[in-house]
Design an enzyme around this catalytic site. Structure first.
Site: not given
Ligand SMILES: *Cc1c(COP(=O)(O)O)cnc(C)c1O
Length: 428
Positions: A142, A237, A265
């Site tokens: 994701y 990511d 995060k």
């Molecule tokens: C949470 C997450 C996102 C998206 O971040 P948001 O701040 O919710 O838009 C993208 N990549 C990864 C791996 C994530 O865990």
């Protein structure tokens, strides 16, 4: 439960599904989501004043525990100076230096307001840099909810069984190629066929949106080599894993260097923050230095930077991630022996302050198919038994778990003892 139930009912009148992010609604486990009133350290209290030991940590950011006094104080002081200026501040440089120092592959970094923005912008940059359109992502990974990346995505998209979403025109995803995670042969084959058309490969180097799935031995190295060979930008990511599995992220743990890294995060310490950064020659393609456009009214917001800076400074303490890793290990070993004792097959994994457990006979889970084959009935029963016992786990078997430095030995012991009873109650 009465107050949460009432608040949820009320919310549903004015908010779609009563929540502002789908997984919060408890859709896959059933029952009533707890409306949170307050949190401190490892603990959280709902609107009925029930206390929980929290293993979500706002889905990753709260690695210091909730409401760390030094972070709160710094934010309060910053707020007195003004909430936003729309002009540069020295805070942004301090934040950029903290990131560049911790993650050596990042030579320059741009701040944004969410992980979604970070990945979306990183992909635009990779396309602008290479002059190519095609991108590769992995099933079950994701990367936020932007159109091009909402294909075979993890997290809520898995929970809801919607592999991609209505509202995303097929034309917007025709350049998004998907591969199974951890399948080196499929990867090599795709590169052989069409490697020179690929702008970038984006991957969660440890996948945290299909529970917690580590890369197979040598997999990230293979990916790195193929990208280098074909002039394809490699994007890690690390929105979830960054500053959480290790100070330098998964790339430090596995000694693989991406071209671009996306963060979020933890770097916001609980405020809405994202970032993307990497090689200078790539990053200099971003406006105003280069032609690839990217902007944000609240990007680098002083309050968000302050929360993030204080958080990163505190987790730079020597041995921070080792200690975090020991806590995860103690928790997971405890869960595993409680499961064994009760005849429940369970596979566990962890790195730093992030973990996963699977209701499965498999010794180790390394593919999305294996994740999907796990026993969700057992998970859901376990989840509710734990919640009733005051242990707050992610309300979906497709999410990772998070522990903070504030989780005490006593918290972990209480959790394991609750798990022992929960495993016993769901039967073998
Ligand atoms: C949470 C997450 C996102 C998206 O971040 P948001 O701040 O919710 O838009 C993208 N990549 C990864 C791996 C994530 O865990």
């Amino acid at each position: 439960m009465a107050a949460s139930a009432e608040l949820f009912q009320h919310a549903q009148k004015v908010i779609p599904g009563g929540v502002n992010s789908p997984v919060r609604a408890f859709g896959s486990v059933g029952g009533t989501p707890r409306f949170v009133a307050q949190a401190k350290g490892s603990r959280m209290w709902d609107s009925d004043n029930h206390e929980y030991i929290d293993y979500i940590g706002s889905w990753g950011p709260m690695v210091l525990g909730h409401a760390h006094p030094e972070v709160i104080k710094a934010v309060q002081e910053a707020a007195e100076l003004g909430l936003s200026f729309g002009a540069p501040t020295s805070l942004e440089t301090t934040m950029a230096e903290l990131i560049c120092n911790a993650v050596p592959s990042i030579e320059k970094v741009r701040m944004v307001s969410s992980g979604t923005e970070a990945t979306m912008s990183a992909i635009r940059l990779a396309r602008g840099f290479t002059g190519r359109d095609n991108i590769v992502k992995f099933e079950g990974c994701y990367h936020g909810h932007s159109d091009a990346l909402l294909v075979k995505a993890g997290s809520g998209a898995l929970t809801l069984g919607v592999p991609s979403s209505p509202g995303v025109p097929a034309a917007f995803t025709q350049h998004t190629l998907t591969l199974p995670f951890n399948d080196a042969d499929a990867l090599a084959e795709l590169f052989k066929e069409t490697g020179d058309s690929l702008a970038c490969v984006i991957i969660e180097p440890i996948a945290g949106n299909m529970n917690f799935v580590e890369p197979a031995e040598g997999y990230l190295q293979t990916l790195r080599e193929l990208c280098t060979e074909h002039g394809t930008v490699l994007i890690f990511d690390e929105v979830m894993t960054g500053f959480r599995v290790a100070l330098g992220g998964v790339q430090e743990l596995y000694s693989v260097t991406p071209d671009i890294t996306t963060l979020g995060k933890v770097i916001g310490g609980g405020m809405p923050v994202g970032a993307f950064g990497g090689r200078t020659d790539i990053m200099d393609h971003i406006a105003p230095k280069g032609p690839v456009y990217q902007a944000g009214t609240l990007s680098g917001n002083p309050i968000a930077m302050t929360a993030g800076i204080k958080t990163l400074q505190l987790l730079n303490a020597p041995g921070f991630h080792e200690e975090l890793g020991k806590k995860s290990q103690a928790l997971l070993e405890g869960l595993k022996s409680a499961a064994d004792k009760n005849g429940i097959p369970l596979a566990c994994a962890h790195a730093g302050g992030m973990f996963g457990f699977f209701f499965t006979d498999a010794a180790k889970v390394s593919t999305l198919d294996q994740v999907m084959a796990c026993n969700t009935t057992q998970f859901n029963a376990f989840f509710h038994a734990m919640l009733d016992a005051g242990i707050y786990l992610a309300p979906s078997s497709f999410e990772a778990g998070f522990i903070s430095i504030a989780h005490s030995d006593d918290d972990i012991a209480k959790t394991i003892s609750a798990a022992d009873k929960a495993f016993a109650s769901i039967g073998g």
